[in-house]
Design a protein around this motif. Structure first.
Motif, short mmCIF file in Angstrom:
data_model
loop_
_atom_site.label_atom_id
_atom_site.label_comp_id
_atom_site.label_asym_id
_atom_site.label_seq_id
_atom_site.Cartn_x
_atom_site.Cartn_y
_atom_site.Cartn_z
N ASP A 92 -4.54 14.97 -40.81
CA ASP A 92 -3.35 14.74 -40.01
C ASP A 92 -2.86 16.06 -39.44
O ASP A 92 -2.82 17.08 -40.14
N LEU A 93 -2.49 16.03 -38.19
CA LEU A 93 -1.74 17.11 -37.58
C LEU A 93 -0.29 16.66 -37.55
O LEU A 93 0.09 15.77 -36.78
N TRP A 94 0.52 17.23 -38.45
CA TRP A 94 1.90 16.80 -38.61
C TRP A 94 2.81 17.49 -37.61
O TRP A 94 2.52 18.60 -37.15
N PRO A 95 3.94 16.84 -37.25
CA PRO A 95 4.91 17.49 -36.37
C PRO A 95 5.35 18.83 -36.96
O PRO A 95 5.57 18.96 -38.17
N GLN A 96 5.48 19.83 -36.09
CA GLN A 96 5.81 21.18 -36.52
C GLN A 96 6.42 21.94 -35.36
O GLN A 96 6.37 21.46 -34.20
N PRO A 97 7.00 23.12 -35.59
CA PRO A 97 7.58 23.89 -34.49
C PRO A 97 6.53 24.16 -33.40
O PRO A 97 5.41 24.60 -33.68
N GLY A 98 6.90 23.85 -32.18
CA GLY A 98 6.00 24.05 -31.04
C GLY A 98 5.12 22.86 -30.72
O GLY A 98 4.63 22.73 -29.60
N TYR A 99 4.92 21.97 -31.71
CA TYR A 99 4.12 20.76 -31.46
C TYR A 99 4.70 19.63 -32.32
O TYR A 99 4.18 19.32 -33.41
N PRO A 100 5.79 19.00 -31.86
CA PRO A 100 6.50 17.99 -32.65
C PRO A 100 5.90 16.60 -32.53
O PRO A 100 6.61 15.61 -32.28
N PHE A 101 4.58 16.50 -32.74
CA PHE A 101 3.86 15.24 -32.58
C PHE A 101 2.96 15.02 -33.79
O PHE A 101 2.53 15.98 -34.44
N HIS A 102 2.63 13.76 -34.07
CA HIS A 102 1.81 13.41 -35.21
C HIS A 102 0.50 12.80 -34.72
O HIS A 102 0.49 11.74 -34.09
N LEU A 103 -0.60 13.49 -35.00
CA LEU A 103 -1.93 13.01 -34.63
C LEU A 103 -2.78 12.83 -35.88
O LEU A 103 -2.67 13.60 -36.84
N ARG A 104 -3.65 11.84 -35.85
CA ARG A 104 -4.69 11.67 -36.87
C ARG A 104 -6.01 12.03 -36.20
O ARG A 104 -6.37 11.47 -35.17
N ILE A 105 -6.73 13.00 -36.78
CA ILE A 105 -7.94 13.55 -36.16
C ILE A 105 -9.15 13.20 -37.02
O ILE A 105 -9.12 13.31 -38.25
N ARG A 106 -10.23 12.81 -36.35
CA ARG A 106 -11.47 12.41 -37.01
C ARG A 106 -12.63 13.18 -36.39
O ARG A 106 -12.74 13.25 -35.16
N ALA A 107 -13.44 13.80 -37.22
CA ALA A 107 -14.64 14.53 -36.76
C ALA A 107 -15.87 13.89 -37.39
O ALA A 107 -15.97 13.79 -38.61
N GLU A 108 -16.78 13.45 -36.56
CA GLU A 108 -18.01 12.81 -37.03
C GLU A 108 -19.23 13.62 -36.60
O GLU A 108 -19.41 13.90 -35.41
N TYR A 109 -20.04 14.01 -37.58
CA TYR A 109 -21.31 14.71 -37.33
C TYR A 109 -22.45 13.78 -37.73
O TYR A 109 -22.46 13.27 -38.85
N ALA A 110 -23.40 13.58 -36.83
CA ALA A 110 -24.51 12.67 -37.10
C ALA A 110 -25.82 13.30 -36.65
O ALA A 110 -25.92 13.79 -35.52
N LEU A 111 -26.81 13.28 -37.53
CA LEU A 111 -28.15 13.77 -37.20
C LEU A 111 -29.04 12.60 -36.79
O LEU A 111 -29.07 11.56 -37.47
N HIS A 112 -29.76 12.79 -35.69
CA HIS A 112 -30.72 11.81 -35.21
C HIS A 112 -32.06 12.50 -34.98
O HIS A 112 -32.16 13.73 -35.10
#
Length: 286
Positions: A92-112
Motif C-alpha cells: 500500500d502507498l498510504w496518504p502522506q505529506p505531498g501525496y495524500p492518496f491511497h494506492l494499492r500496488i501490485r508487481a508481477e514477475y513471470a518467466l516464460h
C-alpha cells in the motif's frame, strides 16, 4: 526479486547475466531494479498542483532540488504469490505529506520460454482522484565490460532535452543528434541520461530496445508494452566507481520527467480504477 521495494535483483540465462543487479545482502544503489511509483524520474522542486491544491513532496534528490523516483523504493512489499516461474508482490502507498492518496500496488514477475515479463498495477483504494505515473529501473548487460561497445537500438523519434537538474525543457527530433539510435550503432563515448518519446511500436504494440554484443552473437531486447509511453536511458556516468558505465539502465516509464508539474501523460486515477504498465526482457542468441 527482493521484498525491499519489490526490486528486480537478478536475471541470468544459460549462465550469462542479463541484468547488472545485486547480491541478496547488498545495498541497492543507483536505483538498480527498483519500481518507481507514483511517479518515475523527477518532479522539479518537488512541487506540483493537483485539483486546485498545492502539494510539496520530499526532496529526495537534494543536490538538484528534485523529488525523484517515487515513494516506494525503500518500503517493504509482501510476497502474495510465488512458484518457480512467477512471483507477485503487493504493498500500500498510504496518504502522506505531498501525496495524500491511497494506492494499492501490485508487481508481477513471470518467466516464460521467451524471457521475463513484468506487470505493474496500481488500484486507487482511496476516495480522491490521484495523479499517477510508474516506471522501473533495470540495468542491462551483454557482457562487454563497459557500455561503450554495446550496440544499441532505440525505436524513438524524439528525445527530451533537459536542463542541469534533469528536467525537460523541450521535445526534439533525434535526427542529427547524438541520441539517434534508430539504426543500431555502438554507444561509444556518448553520455546518456536521456528521456525518449514518440516510440515506434511493432505489430504487437511493443517498442523494442535492443542491446547487442559487438560480436552480434547475443544480446537482450527490452520491450515496452501497455502503459509504457516513454523511456529513459542512462549510461551510468554519475555512478561511483567501480559501477560507472558498467551497464545500461533502460527504464520504461508511463510518463516523462516532471509530469506531475506539466501534466504530460499523467494518469488521473479515479477511485477504484486501475492502471497497468507492462514491459519485459527477451534475451537472444544470433
Amino acid at each position: 526479486m527482493v521484498e525491499l521495494g519489490a526490486a528486480l535483483r537478478s536475471y541470468t540465462v544459460d549462465g550469462r547475466p542479463v541484468l547488472h543487479g545485486f547480491d541478496a545482502d547488498d545495498r541497492i544503489t543507483g536505483g538498480r531494479g527498483q519500481i518507481l511509483v507514483p511517479w518515475p524520474n523527477r518532479v522539479g522542486a518537488g512541487r506540483y498542483r493537483w485539483h486546485g491544491e498545492d502539494l510539496q513532496l520530499p526532496l529526495s534528490e537534494p543536490e538538484h532540488g528534485n523529488a525523484i523516483h517515487g515513494l516506494l523504493r525503500w518500503t517493504s512489499w509482501q510476497v502474495v504469490e510465488s512458484d518457480t516461474a512467477r512471483a507477485v508482490c503487493e504493498t500500500d502507498l498510504w496518504p502522506q505529506p505531498g501525496y495524500p492518496f491511497h494506492l494499492r500496488i501490485r508487481a508481477e514477475y513471470a518467466l516464460h520460454d521467451t524471457g521475463l515479463e513484468v506487470a505493474l498495477t496500481a488500484r486507487n483504494a482511496g476516495g480522491q482522484v490521484a495523479p499517477y505515473g510508474v516506471g522501473q529501473h533495470p540495468y542491462l548487460t551483454v557482457g562487454t565490460g563497459t557500455v561503450d561497445d554495446v550496440v544499441l537500438t532505440v525505436p524513438a523519434d524524439t528525445w527530451l532535452r533537459t536542463d542541469d537538474s534533469g528536467l525537460p525543457v523541450a521535445e526534439e527530433s533525434v535526427a542529427g543528434t547524438p541520441y539517434d539510435f534508430r539504426a543500431p550503432r555502438s554507444i561509444g563515448a556518448t553520455r546518456l541520461d536521456t528521456p525518449f518519446g514518440s516510440l515506434v511500436r511493432d505489430g504487437r504494440g511493443r517498442a523494442v530496445v535492443r542491446l547487442a554484443h559487438p560480436s552480434g552473437e547475443h544480446g537482450a531486447d527490452l520491450w515496452l508494452g501497455e502503459g509504457a509511453e516513454y523511456l529513459q536511458i542512462y549510461s551510468g556516468d554519475t555512478l561511483p566507481e567501480p559501477q560507472r558505465r558498467l551497464a545500461l539502465a533502460v527504464e520504461p516509464m508511463s510518463c516523462p520527467p516532471n509530469a506531475f508539474v506539466d501534466g504530460t501523460s499523467i494518469v488521473a486515477l479515479e477511485p477504484g480504477a486501475r492502471h497497468t504498465m507492462r514491459w519485459g526482457i527477451t534475451p537472444w542468441h544470433g
